[in-house]
Scaffold this motif. Structure first.
Motif, PDB file in Angstrom:
ATOM      1  N   PHE A   1      18.500  -9.277  85.695  1.00 45.48           N
ATOM      2  CA  PHE A   1      18.348  -8.329  84.600  1.00 45.48           C
ATOM      3  C   PHE A   1      16.952  -7.758  84.562  1.00 45.48           C
ATOM      4  N   ASP A   2      16.864  -6.477  84.337  1.00 42.77           N
ATOM      5  CA  ASP A   2      15.598  -5.838  84.003  1.00 42.77           C
ATOM      6  C   ASP A   2      15.921  -4.680  83.086  1.00 42.77           C
ATOM      7  N   PHE A   3      15.163  -4.562  82.000  1.00 40.54           N
ATOM      8  CA  PHE A   3      15.508  -3.553  80.996  1.00 40.54           C
ATOM      9  C   PHE A   3      15.430  -2.146  81.560  1.00 40.54           C
ATOM     10  N   GLY A   4      14.392  -1.852  82.315  1.00 41.09           N
ATOM     11  CA  GLY A   4      14.226  -0.502  82.838  1.00 41.09           C
ATOM     12  C   GLY A   4      14.672  -0.402  84.277  1.00 41.09           C
ATOM     13  N   GLY A   5      14.274   0.686  84.932  1.00 41.82           N
ATOM     14  CA  GLY A   5      14.571   0.852  86.347  1.00 41.82           C
ATOM     15  C   GLY A   5      16.052   1.013  86.616  1.00 41.82           C
ATOM     16  N   SER A   6      16.541   0.292  87.652  1.00 45.50           N
ATOM     17  CA  SER A   6      17.906   0.477  88.113  1.00 45.50           C
ATOM     18  C   SER A   6      18.935   0.041  87.087  1.00 45.50           C
TER      19      SER A   6
ATOM     20  N   ILE B   1      21.890  -0.900  80.496  1.00 51.44           N
ATOM     21  CA  ILE B   1      21.307  -1.391  79.251  1.00 51.44           C
ATOM     22  C   ILE B   1      21.490  -0.380  78.129  1.00 51.44           C
ATOM     23  N   VAL B   2      21.375   0.896  78.433  1.00 58.48           N
ATOM     24  CA  VAL B   2      21.636   1.919  77.422  1.00 58.48           C
ATOM     25  C   VAL B   2      23.063   1.774  76.907  1.00 58.48           C
ATOM     26  N   SER B   3      23.984   1.507  77.827  1.00 58.08           N
ATOM     27  CA  SER B   3      25.378   1.312  77.429  1.00 58.08           C
ATOM     28  C   SER B   3      25.519   0.107  76.499  1.00 58.08           C
ATOM     29  N   GLN B   4      24.812  -0.987  76.825  1.00 58.75           N
ATOM     30  CA  GLN B   4      24.874  -2.175  75.978  1.00 58.75           C
ATOM     31  C   GLN B   4      24.247  -1.920  74.613  1.00 58.75           C
ATOM     32  N   LEU B   5      23.144  -1.192  74.581  1.00 59.10           N
ATOM     33  CA  LEU B   5      22.521  -0.873  73.299  1.00 59.10           C
ATOM     34  C   LEU B   5      23.449  -0.038  72.424  1.00 59.10           C
TER      35      LEU B   5
ATOM     36  N   PHE C   1      23.028   0.557  68.347  1.00 58.48           N
ATOM     37  CA  PHE C   1      21.703   1.136  68.178  1.00 58.48           C
ATOM     38  C   PHE C   1      21.846   2.655  68.196  1.00 58.48           C
ATOM     39  N   SER C   2      21.043   3.325  67.386  1.00 58.99           N
ATOM     40  CA  SER C   2      21.092   4.786  67.354  1.00 58.99           C
ATOM     41  C   SER C   2      20.431   5.347  68.605  1.00 58.99           C
ATOM     42  N   GLU C   3      20.731   6.627  68.910  1.00 56.61           N
ATOM     43  CA  GLU C   3      20.114   7.256  70.076  1.00 56.61           C
ATOM     44  C   GLU C   3      18.600   7.322  69.922  1.00 56.61           C
ATOM     45  N   GLU C   4      18.134   7.516  68.711  1.00 53.56           N
ATOM     46  CA  GLU C   4      16.684   7.546  68.466  1.00 53.56           C
ATOM     47  C   GLU C   4      16.060   6.189  68.758  1.00 53.56           C
ATOM     48  N   GLU C   5      16.732   5.113  68.318  1.00 53.52           N
ATOM     49  CA  GLU C   5      16.218   3.772  68.584  1.00 53.52           C
ATOM     50  C   GLU C   5      16.229   3.470  70.080  1.00 53.52           C
ATOM     51  N   ILE C   6      17.268   3.892  70.769  1.00 50.35           N
ATOM     52  CA  ILE C   6      17.361   3.651  72.210  1.00 50.35           C
ATOM     53  C   ILE C   6      16.229   4.343  72.948  1.00 50.35           C
ATOM     54  N   GLN C   7      15.973   5.600  72.612  1.00 51.67           N
ATOM     55  CA  GLN C   7      14.895   6.336  73.270  1.00 51.67           C
ATOM     56  C   GLN C   7      13.538   5.709  72.984  1.00 51.67           C
TER      57      GLN C   7
END
Length: 347
Positions: free
Chosen positions: A22-27, A32-36, A41-47
């Motif tokens: 697992f790594d939050f960013g990168g590949s 992870i965006v899908s899981q959030l 989580f709102s789109e604003e919170e995700i960004q």
């Protein structure tokens, strides 16, 4: 300026302890965006989380470039027992004498031009710093990087943990003090009384239970509390495991230390499975290791070493519970994970 570990990085710290790549960013960003989104989580919170994550990774990359060499005993916080050292356990020789250690050290010093004030990498001696050729397994340093930079400056071995004082200079750590207890292979600490936010881990489905536990605490520090406030990161991420007389896991708990600014009046959780607990002062014994080790067998080996090291000095920890602790973001920079036992008198 002190670096604050972003909230997003905690997901990497927590999930790595159950053999999850697992790594939050990168590949992994799309996943992870899908899981959030699944966690509402709102789109604003995700960004916002993605932006914080990118900033965190940039700082970690800079930190890796500027890293200074530290000896093993400084990195771990204690002297290692010779019988646990990598080169000794791999040799198959049971009756090591002082002259054996002296001869092996001389060989290493000659091969690697070690100076008198250097400390031999205790775990991963192999006498070679060459990179592996195609199709070859290679030496430890070959697989994980030479122990010298291109400019000749000595580098830290990949398995060496990040020193705790460096971590606590960057992010708030749970308050504790090192105890002066003689012995090799472990460190003793007094962890001071404090409030922690905790949630149970469903051990009937460990992977799912672990992830669900993480998301509950992640949401709490991200605003799922009665005050609706985001709470700063702290370390370590603590996981407690309870056992029966047959050494079978009977329960688990994940916990985050509540930062000092909220200690007097922590925001109440909005999830009934999340609670704030007052933990009493306790004495704990730990072993630290670096690298990106996620396999359960490695953790078990470290627990065995810890128990054996304590037994050598006549210390018997509480047998019904073990603890794993994560301090750093897996895959980025120097790592620090620990296994712990609690002193029997603290239970």
């Amino acid at each position: 300026m002190l670096r604050l570990l972003t909230i997003s990085a905690l997901l990497s710290i927590a999930l790595c302890l159950v053999e999850t790549e697992f790594d939050f960013g990168g590949s992994d960003e799309e996943r992870i965006v899908s899981q959030l989104r699944e966690q509402e989580f709102s789109e604003e919170e995700i960004q916002q989380l993605l932006q914080e994550d990118d900033e965190d990774r940039q700082e970690l990359m800079e930190e890796m470039e500027e890293e200074e060499y530290v000896p093993w005993d400084v990195a771990k916080g204690y002297d290692e027992c010779e019988e646990f050292m990598y080169w000794r356990t791999k040799s198959g020789k049971k009756d090591w004498k002082e002259e054996d250690w002296t001869d092996r050290r001389k060989e290493y010093e000659i091969d690697n031009e070690i100076k008198d004030d250097d400390t031999v990498d205790q775990y991963k001696y192999d006498g070679s710093n060459e990179s592996p050729k195609n199709g070859e397994r290679g030496s430890y340093h070959g697989r994980h990087g030479s122990n010298r930079s291109k400019g000749g400056k000595r580098k830290n071995c990949g398995a060496k943990p990040k020193p705790l004082d460096q971590i606590c200079a960057e992010i708030e750590c749970a308050p504790a003090e090192k105890l002066d207890i003689s012995g090799c292979g472990f460190e003793a600490r007094r962890v001071f009384a404090a409030k922690w936010v905790v949630t149970p881990i469903d051990t009937s489905d460990m992977r799912r239970g672990y992830q669900d536990a993480f998301w509950r605490l992640f949401k709490y520090i991200n605003g799922a509390n009665e005050d609706g406030v985001r709470i700063d990161m702290t370390v370590p991420v603590i996981n407690k495991w309870w056992y029966d007389d047959s050494a079978e896991v009977t329960g688990g708990q994940m916990a985050f230390y509540i930062p000092s600014v909220h200690q007097d009046a922590p925001p109440a959780p909005t999830n009934s499975e999340v609670t704030v607990e007052q933990w009493d002062e306790a004495v704990v014994y730990d072993r630290a290791f670096g690298g990106n080790r996620r396999d359960a067998d490695y953790y078990k080996k470290q627990f065995v070493y810890l128990w054996q090291a304590l037994d050598k000095v006549g210390i018997t920890p509480f047998p019904g519970m073990s603890i794993t602790a994560g301090y750093t973001r897996p895959g980025w920079g120097r790592q620090r994970n620990e296994v712990m036992y609690v002193d029997d008198g603290s239970m």
